[in-house]
Write an enzyme that holds these catalytic residues in place. Structure first.
Site, PDB file in Angstrom:
ATOM      1  N   GLY A  91      49.463  28.488 102.980  1.00 19.72           N
ATOM      2  CA  GLY A  91      49.104  28.642 101.585  1.00 19.72           C
ATOM      3  C   GLY A  91      47.722  28.088 101.335  1.00 19.72           C
ATOM      4  O   GLY A  91      46.832  28.171 102.184  1.00 19.72           O
ATOM      5  N   CYS A  92      47.521  27.498 100.170  1.00 17.40           N
ATOM      6  CA  CYS A  92      46.223  26.943  99.790  1.00 17.40           C
ATOM      7  C   CYS A  92      45.769  25.886 100.791  1.00 17.40           C
ATOM      8  O   CYS A  92      46.484  24.925 101.067  1.00 17.40           O
ATOM      9  CB  CYS A  92      46.333  26.326  98.397  1.00 17.40           C
ATOM     10  SG  CYS A  92      44.906  25.353  97.922  1.00 17.40           S
ATOM     11  N   PHE A  93      44.559  26.049 101.336  1.00 17.70           N
ATOM     12  CA  PHE A  93      44.119  25.085 102.342  1.00 17.70           C
ATOM     13  C   PHE A  93      43.808  23.717 101.747  1.00 17.70           C
ATOM     14  O   PHE A  93      43.777  22.717 102.460  1.00 17.70           O
ATOM     15  CB  PHE A  93      42.957  25.585 103.204  1.00 17.70           C
ATOM     16  CG  PHE A  93      41.778  26.200 102.504  1.00 17.70           C
ATOM     17  CD1 PHE A  93      41.463  25.963 101.185  1.00 17.70           C
ATOM     18  CD2 PHE A  93      40.948  27.064 103.226  1.00 17.70           C
ATOM     19  CE1 PHE A  93      40.360  26.538 100.577  1.00 17.70           C
ATOM     20  CE2 PHE A  93      39.842  27.653 102.627  1.00 17.70           C
ATOM     21  CZ  PHE A  93      39.544  27.386 101.298  1.00 17.70           C
ATOM     22  N   TRP A  94      43.601  23.630 100.434  1.00 21.36           N
ATOM     23  CA  TRP A  94      43.426  22.315  99.822  1.00 21.36           C
ATOM     24  C   TRP A  94      44.666  21.453 100.040  1.00 21.36           C
ATOM     25  O   TRP A  94      44.571  20.266 100.340  1.00 21.36           O
ATOM     26  CB  TRP A  94      43.176  22.444  98.321  1.00 21.36           C
ATOM     27  CG  TRP A  94      41.955  23.192  97.934  1.00 21.36           C
ATOM     28  CD1 TRP A  94      40.849  23.462  98.706  1.00 21.36           C
ATOM     29  CD2 TRP A  94      41.684  23.777  96.650  1.00 21.36           C
ATOM     30  NE1 TRP A  94      39.925  24.176  97.987  1.00 21.36           N
ATOM     31  CE2 TRP A  94      40.404  24.378  96.726  1.00 21.36           C
ATOM     32  CE3 TRP A  94      42.394  23.844  95.455  1.00 21.36           C
ATOM     33  CZ2 TRP A  94      39.823  25.042  95.639  1.00 21.36           C
ATOM     34  CZ3 TRP A  94      41.824  24.499  94.373  1.00 21.36           C
ATOM     35  CH2 TRP A  94      40.546  25.087  94.462  1.00 21.36           C
ATOM     36  N   CYS A  95      45.836  22.060  99.867  1.00 22.87           N
ATOM     37  CA  CYS A  95      47.101  21.333 100.028  1.00 22.87           C
ATOM     38  C   CYS A  95      47.323  20.932 101.478  1.00 22.87           C
ATOM     39  O   CYS A  95      47.657  19.777 101.779  1.00 22.87           O
ATOM     40  CB  CYS A  95      48.272  22.200  99.568  1.00 22.87           C
ATOM     41  SG  CYS A  95      48.222  22.704  97.847  1.00 22.87           S
TER      42      CYS A  95
END
Length: 221
Positions: free
Chosen positions: A52-56
């Protein structure tokens, strides 16, 4: 995608309207730069995850003991050197990923995999929470055959034991190409922890991580 873009806009506004937060961000940049210069990659191994979101995903693996470097990027697409805007269209074929460099003498690949499986939903095709699109697909992009074997064994075991209510859709493929994301995506949670997306989406993941994998985390967090 809309969820993340809106959160990013709100986050930027928050950063520019808070002097104290801006000072904290600047201090964190200096700290991260110093840490980066001290990284010794001798004897390390690397695996690339889409979750999913690479920030997470980046924020999760930065907390794991034995992990020496985490970088956000784009993998296994058809366009060279893609931009974030291009990847968000879903037309480049890339997945948002993090490259996790770890010291196998300090953390096993099995532990890395276990954290990967348990900190995102590997059963939703091309989606994690409110983020939808092929760029958010779940994937293990291995660097060697041993990683492939371990990932496939984990996937089969988790499916056989019905650990998740639905079948795992995570793709397990060799890493064909990888491009680092833009600088403003790197260390995103560390630098922007007060923005709405970080508080609503990333912080609960880290709280769960600390609860489930407390003994596997760095002691200075």
């Amino acid at each position: 995608m809309k969820t993340k873009i809106n959160a990013l806009i709100l986050g930027i506004i928050t950063l520019f309207t808070s002097v104290s937060c801006g000072q904290k961000t600047e201090n964190q940049k200096i700290k991260n730069k110093m840490n980066e210069e001290k990284v010794n990659l001798t004897g390390t191994e690397m695996v690339t995850f889409g979750a999913g979101c690479f920030w997470c995903t980046e924020a999760v693996f930065q907390e794991v003991s034995g992990v020496v470097k985490v970088e956000s990027g784009y993998a296994n697409g058809t366009v060279a050197n893609p931009t974030y805007r291009e990847v968000c269209t879903g037309n480049t074929g890339h997945a948002e990923v993090v490259q996790v460099t770890y010291d196998p003498k300090k953390v096993s690949f099995d532990t890395i995999l276990e954290i990967f499986w348990k900190t995102h939903d590997p059963t939703t095709l091309n989606r994690q929470g409110g983020d939808e699109g092929t760029q958010y697909r779940s994937g293990v992009y291995y660097s060697n055959e041993a990683q492939k074997t371990s990932a496939e064994a984990w996937k089969a075991k988790l499916n056989a034991e019905h650990v998740f209510p639905n079948p795992i859709v995570t793709e397990i493929l060799p890493l064909k190409n990888y491009y680092p994301a833009e600088d403003y995506h790197q260390d995103y949670y560390a630098l922007n922890g007060h923005n709405p997306y970080c508080q609503v989406v990333i912080r609960p993941k880290l709280e769960k991580l600390n609860k489930v994998f407390k003994e596997k985390l760095k002691k200075d967090i």
